[in-house]
Design a protein around this motif. Structure first.
Motif, PDB file in Angstrom:
ATOM      1  N   GLN A 159       3.454  14.238   6.005  1.00  0.00           N
ATOM      2  CA  GLN A 159       4.589  13.903   6.003  1.00  0.00           C
ATOM      3  C   GLN A 159       5.372  15.090   6.501  1.00  0.00           C
ATOM      4  O   GLN A 159       6.382  14.558   7.289  1.00  0.00           O
ATOM      5  N   LEU A 209      -5.335   8.074  -1.750  1.00  0.00           N
ATOM      6  CA  LEU A 209      -4.241   8.176  -1.438  1.00  0.00           C
ATOM      7  C   LEU A 209      -3.871   8.487   0.079  1.00  0.00           C
ATOM      8  O   LEU A 209      -2.893   7.863   0.757  1.00  0.00           O
ATOM      9  N   ARG A 217       0.869  -1.190   0.097  1.00  0.00           N
ATOM     10  CA  ARG A 217       0.064   0.181   0.116  1.00  0.00           C
ATOM     11  C   ARG A 217       0.777   1.082  -0.082  1.00  0.00           C
ATOM     12  O   ARG A 217       1.902   1.395   0.669  1.00  0.00           O
ATOM     13  N   PHE A 218       0.442   2.262  -0.673  1.00  0.00           N
ATOM     14  CA  PHE A 218       0.960   3.640  -0.839  1.00  0.00           C
ATOM     15  C   PHE A 218       1.470   4.181   0.659  1.00  0.00           C
ATOM     16  O   PHE A 218       0.482   4.198   1.548  1.00  0.00           O
ATOM     17  N   CYS A 219       2.489   4.389   0.942  1.00  0.00           N
ATOM     18  CA  CYS A 219       2.832   4.934   2.535  1.00  0.00           C
ATOM     19  C   CYS A 219       3.695   6.222   2.189  1.00  0.00           C
ATOM     20  O   CYS A 219       4.128   6.838   3.150  1.00  0.00           O
ATOM     21  N   SER A 240      -4.899   5.467   2.289  1.00  0.00           N
ATOM     22  CA  SER A 240      -3.609   4.437   2.092  1.00  0.00           C
ATOM     23  C   SER A 240      -2.700   4.903   3.035  1.00  0.00           C
ATOM     24  O   SER A 240      -1.846   3.977   3.885  1.00  0.00           O
ATOM     25  N   PHE A 241      -2.199   6.381   2.838  1.00  0.00           N
ATOM     26  CA  PHE A 241      -1.122   6.860   3.708  1.00  0.00           C
ATOM     27  C   PHE A 241      -1.342   6.586   5.216  1.00  0.00           C
ATOM     28  O   PHE A 241      -0.481   6.106   5.733  1.00  0.00           O
ATOM     29  N   VAL A 242      -2.593   7.021   5.774  1.00  0.00           N
ATOM     30  CA  VAL A 242      -2.986   6.776   7.160  1.00  0.00           C
ATOM     31  C   VAL A 242      -3.094   5.440   7.495  1.00  0.00           C
ATOM     32  O   VAL A 242      -2.238   4.882   8.572  1.00  0.00           O
ATOM     33  N   ARG A 301       4.108   0.168   1.721  1.00  0.00           N
ATOM     34  CA  ARG A 301       4.414  -0.659   2.870  1.00  0.00           C
ATOM     35  C   ARG A 301       4.329  -1.931   2.534  1.00  0.00           C
ATOM     36  O   ARG A 301       2.864  -2.201   2.088  1.00  0.00           O
ATOM     37  N   SER A 332      -1.369   2.841   6.264  1.00  0.00           N
ATOM     38  CA  SER A 332      -0.150   2.162   6.306  1.00  0.00           C
ATOM     39  C   SER A 332       0.868   2.658   7.081  1.00  0.00           C
ATOM     40  O   SER A 332       2.044   2.158   7.429  1.00  0.00           O
ATOM     41  N   ASN A 333       0.770   3.912   7.506  1.00  0.00           N
ATOM     42  CA  ASN A 333       1.593   4.532   8.271  1.00  0.00           C
ATOM     43  C   ASN A 333       1.398   4.563   9.863  1.00  0.00           C
ATOM     44  O   ASN A 333       2.149   5.057  10.810  1.00  0.00           O
TER      45      ASN A 333
END
Lengths: 232, 287
Positions: B168, B216, A19-21, B219-221, A66, B223-224
């Protein structure tokens, strides 16, 4: 192709098991993708040709994923380089205009050789075939065990069978082992346009040549990519 | 006063202009004072000046004036949650232009940096109805693609890219890195003005709406941040749109406390506007 890649990622597509991270070059991606959006004050179009300019090192675009299996991050860097670099590199490996292409050939972990169906079906298809064949020969010479993929871009346009066959033959003869993809922004009868990109992205992120060595980044809050105005 | 004082719960409320930060602050203050919900005020706060204009406007059935660009006021609210945990809630109110400037200038002022470092949890507020993936050649293919004119484009990045860029930057300033998924600070994504979604809002859960409209960022939230350390909720602070000049009669008669709701993770509507804070407090204290 890079612009399209970013747009499908922005629509939630991601390579298998990832997944995009994050991305250190979001503004760069936005800049190249803008022209393919409808909101930019008119109908979308293909992005402007990357100018060959005076730079010796290509622009890099970054995207991190990730891995869902072990939680590690994988950073992909794409080069956004003008086609002229590769053209002169194919003709003369040591040409001064080919310095950027030599840098890429030395540092890349995988190669995508793009066959532009529009050019290969157009008025100057003979010339386009010649250039592409030369690039295929050069890549074959330089790959050194690294993964190569031949990508038929704008594949909704039919390439004359003889030209297609000669490119395929050149790829087998000079590159040897390689994978093939086709993509188009116009959906094929068989599936969504985005599927082709997801497949290509999955291949790219999973490809590991014999030279590939992962870099352990550790925790990197002080990464130089993120120099947000400090110390100015 | 049985509740024992604990460390303050410092929340960083992050949102650009017009996402409804002040309206939420005003409504939250009134809900806490009602003392019938998950979070309750244990004493009258010393100073509620920052929200005086907001509560006044809402009682008149009007929307509150825009918070001036350079304002940043923190109020300290002594509250207790339904498990008896006492927290001093530091609730900010500020002009959202400050967040826009962070992104545009790619520069974090010192006072923002200090707030980011000490915050126990971040609340990212996004006016979700204004955010959707723009049409591009994949959603709306062309008959013929023309060559582009690079000068004819505007310079506005898509909203989801801006929000990813903002997070970020904040993570970077916090100095934590994302090689591994984050535990701290806990993150709550609050999708505001939920009432503007109409039918879509009635049928979907907040995370589904975020995935559909800002894939987007979703996904960012996901996966991080570690599982259980982030949540996505919906918010309609006012329950319906209000006008700055024309008074909404029902608002005047029933009182602003009768309006506004939270959409819980499972999509259920709940009039308790303190839920995001009690959820975040519970995530933070579980750590």
């Amino acid at each position: 192709m890079l612009a399209a890649w970013y747009l499908v990622t922005g629509r939630g597509a991601s390579p298998e098991g990832r997944r995009f991270c994050g991305s250190y070059t979001l503004i760069g991606w936005e800049n190249i993708a803008r022209s393919m959006r409808w909101s930019s004050g008119g109908a979308p179009s293909f992005p402007a040709h990357t100018s060959s300019g005076a730079g010796r090192i290509p622009g890099l675009l970054h995207m991190a994923f990730r891995n869902q299996r072990d939680g590690s991050t994988e950073d992909l860097f794409f080069v956004d380089a003008p086609g002229e670099w590769f053209r002169s590199w194919a003709v003369n490996r040591e040409a001064s205009e080919a310095e950027g292409a030599r840098w890429i050939a030395e540092h890349a972990d995988a190669f995508l050789v793009v066959a532009d169906c529009e050019a290969l079906a157009g008025k100057d298809r003979g010339g386009a075939r010649n250039v592409l064949t030369q690039i295929i020969q050069r890549v074959g010479d330089e790959r050194d065990g690294r993964p190569v993929s031949l990508v038929w871009a704008k594949s909704d346009i039919d390439v004359p069978p003889a030209i297609r066959a000669s490119i395929e033959t050149a790829a087998i003869r000079h590159i040897g082992e390689h994978t093939t993809f086709s993509w188009s922004v116009k959906p094929a009868a068989t599936g969504e346009a985005t599927d082709a990109f997801t497949g290509l992205l999955s291949w790219t992120i999973a490809s590991r040549g014999k030279r590939y060595r992962p870099t352990d980044s550790g925790d990197r809050p002080a990464d130089h990519f993120m120099a947000y105005g400090h110390g100015r | 006063m049985a509740a024992e004082r604990t460390n303050p719960l410092r929340l960083m409320l992050i949102g650009e202009s017009n996402v409804g930060k002040s309206h939420y602050g005003g409504q939250l203050l009134m809900r806490l004072n009602q003392r019938t919900y998950a979070l309750q005020m244990t004493a009258q706060p010393t100073n509620i000046d920052a929200f005086n204009d907001v509560t006044k406007a809402l009682h008149e059935g009007k929307s509150a004036p825009h918070t001036s660009a350079n304002t940043y006021i923190e109020s300290l609210w002594p509250v207790v949650d339904d498990k008896g945990r006492a927290v001093d809630l530091e609730w900010p109110d500020y002009g959202g232009e400050q967040v826009r400037r962070l992104i545009d200038d790619r520069r974090i002022p010192v006072d923002w940096r200090e707030r980011l470092l000490k915050a126990d949890g971040w609340i990212l507020m996004i006016r979700i109805q204004r955010s959707a993936v723009e049409d591009d050649v994949f959603s709306k293919p062309l008959a013929e693609a023309a060559a582009s004119d690079p000068k004819a484009t505007d310079a506005k990045a898509s909203l989801q890219a801006r929000m990813v860029e903002l997070l970020q930057m904040l993570i970077y300033v916090r100095g934590v890195g994302t090689s591994r998924a984050l535990r701290d600070p806990a993150l709550l994504v609050l999708l505001s003005c939920w009432d503007e979604l109409d039918e879509e809002g009635e049928k979907s859960t907040p995370i589904d709406v975020l995935k559909r409209r800002m894939p987007l960022l979703a996904s960012f939230v996901e996966s991080n941040w570690q599982k259980g350390r982030h949540e996505v909720l919906g918010l309609s602070a006012l329950g319906r749109p209000l006008d700055a000049k024309r008074s909404d009669v029902e608002y005047v008669d029933s009182g602003p406390e009768s309006f506004g709701y939270i959409i819980e993770q499972n999509g259920r509507r709940n009039p308790d506007l303190s839920i995001p804070i009690s959820r975040l407090a519970s995530i933070v204290s579980d750590g």
